[in-house]
Design a protein around this motif. Structure first.
Motif, mmCIF file in Angstrom:
data_model
loop_
_atom_site.group_PDB
_atom_site.id
_atom_site.type_symbol
_atom_site.label_atom_id
_atom_site.label_comp_id
_atom_site.label_asym_id
_atom_site.label_seq_id
_atom_site.Cartn_x
_atom_site.Cartn_y
_atom_site.Cartn_z
ATOM 1 N N ALA A 1 0.824 -1.212 0.000
ATOM 2 C CA ALA A 1 0.000 0.000 0.000
ATOM 3 C C ALA A 1 0.858 1.263 0.000
ATOM 4 N N ASP A 2 2.143 1.090 0.245
ATOM 5 C CA ASP A 2 3.075 2.223 0.258
ATOM 6 C C ASP A 2 3.467 2.552 -1.182
ATOM 7 N N GLN A 3 2.968 3.656 -1.685
ATOM 8 C CA GLN A 3 3.225 4.028 -3.075
ATOM 9 C C GLN A 3 4.703 4.294 -3.344
ATOM 10 N N ARG A 4 5.433 4.716 -2.319
ATOM 11 C CA ARG A 4 6.867 4.932 -2.515
ATOM 12 C C ARG A 4 7.571 3.612 -2.816
ATOM 13 N N PHE A 5 7.166 2.555 -2.097
ATOM 14 C CA PHE A 5 7.757 1.240 -2.361
ATOM 15 C C PHE A 5 7.373 0.751 -3.751
ATOM 16 N N VAL A 6 6.086 0.848 -4.083
ATOM 17 C CA VAL A 6 5.598 0.330 -5.365
ATOM 18 C C VAL A 6 6.232 1.065 -6.538
ATOM 19 N N SER A 7 6.422 2.379 -6.385
ATOM 20 C CA SER A 7 6.960 3.170 -7.498
ATOM 21 C C SER A 7 8.476 3.062 -7.634
ATOM 22 N N ARG A 8 9.170 2.803 -6.526
ATOM 23 C CA ARG A 8 10.632 2.785 -6.564
ATOM 24 C C ARG A 8 11.227 1.383 -6.704
ATOM 25 N N ALA A 9 10.541 0.383 -6.185
ATOM 26 C CA ALA A 9 11.084 -0.980 -6.238
ATOM 27 C C ALA A 9 10.990 -1.527 -7.660
ATOM 28 N N PRO A 10 11.922 -2.395 -8.047
ATOM 29 C CA PRO A 10 11.834 -3.035 -9.369
ATOM 30 C C PRO A 10 10.510 -3.779 -9.517
ATOM 31 N N ALA A 11 9.993 -3.794 -10.732
ATOM 32 C CA ALA A 11 8.699 -4.435 -10.984
ATOM 33 C C ALA A 11 8.701 -5.894 -10.544
ATOM 34 N N ALA A 12 9.825 -6.575 -10.747
ATOM 35 C CA ALA A 12 9.907 -7.991 -10.376
ATOM 36 C C ALA A 12 9.765 -8.175 -8.868
ATOM 37 N N VAL A 13 10.316 -7.240 -8.103
ATOM 38 C CA VAL A 13 10.225 -7.315 -6.640
ATOM 39 C C VAL A 13 8.786 -7.103 -6.188
ATOM 40 N N VAL A 14 8.131 -6.112 -6.776
ATOM 41 C CA VAL A 14 6.731 -5.840 -6.423
ATOM 42 C C VAL A 14 5.853 -7.041 -6.763
ATOM 43 N N GLU A 15 6.085 -7.619 -7.935
ATOM 44 C CA GLU A 15 5.291 -8.774 -8.353
ATOM 45 C C GLU A 15 5.538 -9.964 -7.428
ATOM 46 N N ARG A 16 6.777 -10.130 -7.002
ATOM 47 C CA ARG A 16 7.096 -11.226 -6.087
ATOM 48 C C ARG A 16 6.375 -11.053 -4.755
ATOM 49 N N GLU A 17 6.302 -9.812 -4.268
ATOM 50 C CA GLU A 17 5.608 -9.548 -3.009
ATOM 51 C C GLU A 17 4.108 -9.795 -3.147
ATOM 52 N N ARG A 18 3.548 -9.440 -4.298
ATOM 53 C CA ARG A 18 2.123 -9.695 -4.525
ATOM 54 C C ARG A 18 1.833 -11.193 -4.589
#
Length: 207
Positions: A166-183
């Motif tokens: 839910a932290d937009q700073r994390f979602v916008s700054r982290a690599p897409a692969a990392v965000v997808e892995r967390e999801r």
């Protein structure tokens, strides 16, 4: 003691096969202590087999953990139902004899629609849910306590990942692969939580 035994084995091998090794046999060193460290041959690596064996180890560990948790003697035969996707079922079903010989558990059914026994102990894994029929062995109160503790643990993990995503700073700054892995991890935790809650419902029903 181990270094001496290893050297003795090395010397015995030298008598039987002075030239050995892969991919091409070579004259072995005079002592294991001065032998070159083996090099990994890329052509001998198989990612699919390694992934399959990792799943086997996880399920085997889950079966053993249930037996240990319930204080069931190693020689007491048990039966298990494994809920998993079709791919995992196809990979592990041929290994049923090894589950029986190494964990003393006969697997009854595999697949995504496998119903658990009326009274069972469970283990939640990333790739599977294990249900072991413990009608004659289970300590219901202890299992309810364990599953409740597991439920609290998973709920806390879910809350942490939901806050992170839910932290937009994390979602916008982290690599897409990392965000997808967390999801994907969050979705997996949700499945584990559902399984734990279902197990608690069955346990509280009683036999």
């Amino acid at each position: 003691m181990v270094p001496f035994l290893t050297e003795e084995v090395w010397q015995l091998l030298a008598r039987l096969a002075p030239e050995r090794g892969l991919p091409a046999p070579q004259t072995a060193a005079a002592s294991v202590m001065i032998a070159p460290w083996p090099e990994v041959q890329a052509e001998h690596q198989d990612a699919a087999i390694e992934a399959r064996f990792a799943r086997f180890q996880a399920v085997l560990g889950g079966l053993r953990e249930i037996r240990s948790r319930q204080n069931i003697p190693p020689k007491q035969p048990l039966r298990a139902w494994i809920r998993c996707d079709h791919h995992t079922a196809d990979q592990l079903r041929p290994m049923e004899p090894y589950f029986e010989s190494m964990a003393g558990v006969a697997t009854v059914a595999w697949g995504p629609e496998v119903p658990p026994p009326a009274l069972c102990a469970t283990a939640s894994l990333p790739a599977a849910e294990i249900f072991v029929d413990l009608q004659d062995f289970i300590d219901v109160d202890a299992e309810i306590a364990r599953q409740t503790k597991e439920q609290h643990k998973i709920v806390a993990l879910i809350a942490g990942k939901e806050k992170q995503l839910a932290d937009q700073r994390f979602v916008s700054r982290a690599p897409a692969a990392v965000v997808e892995r967390e999801r994907a991890s969050l979705a997996q935790l949700a499945e584990q939580l559902a399984a734990v809650r279902a197990a608690l419902v069955e346990l509280r029903k009683g036999p």
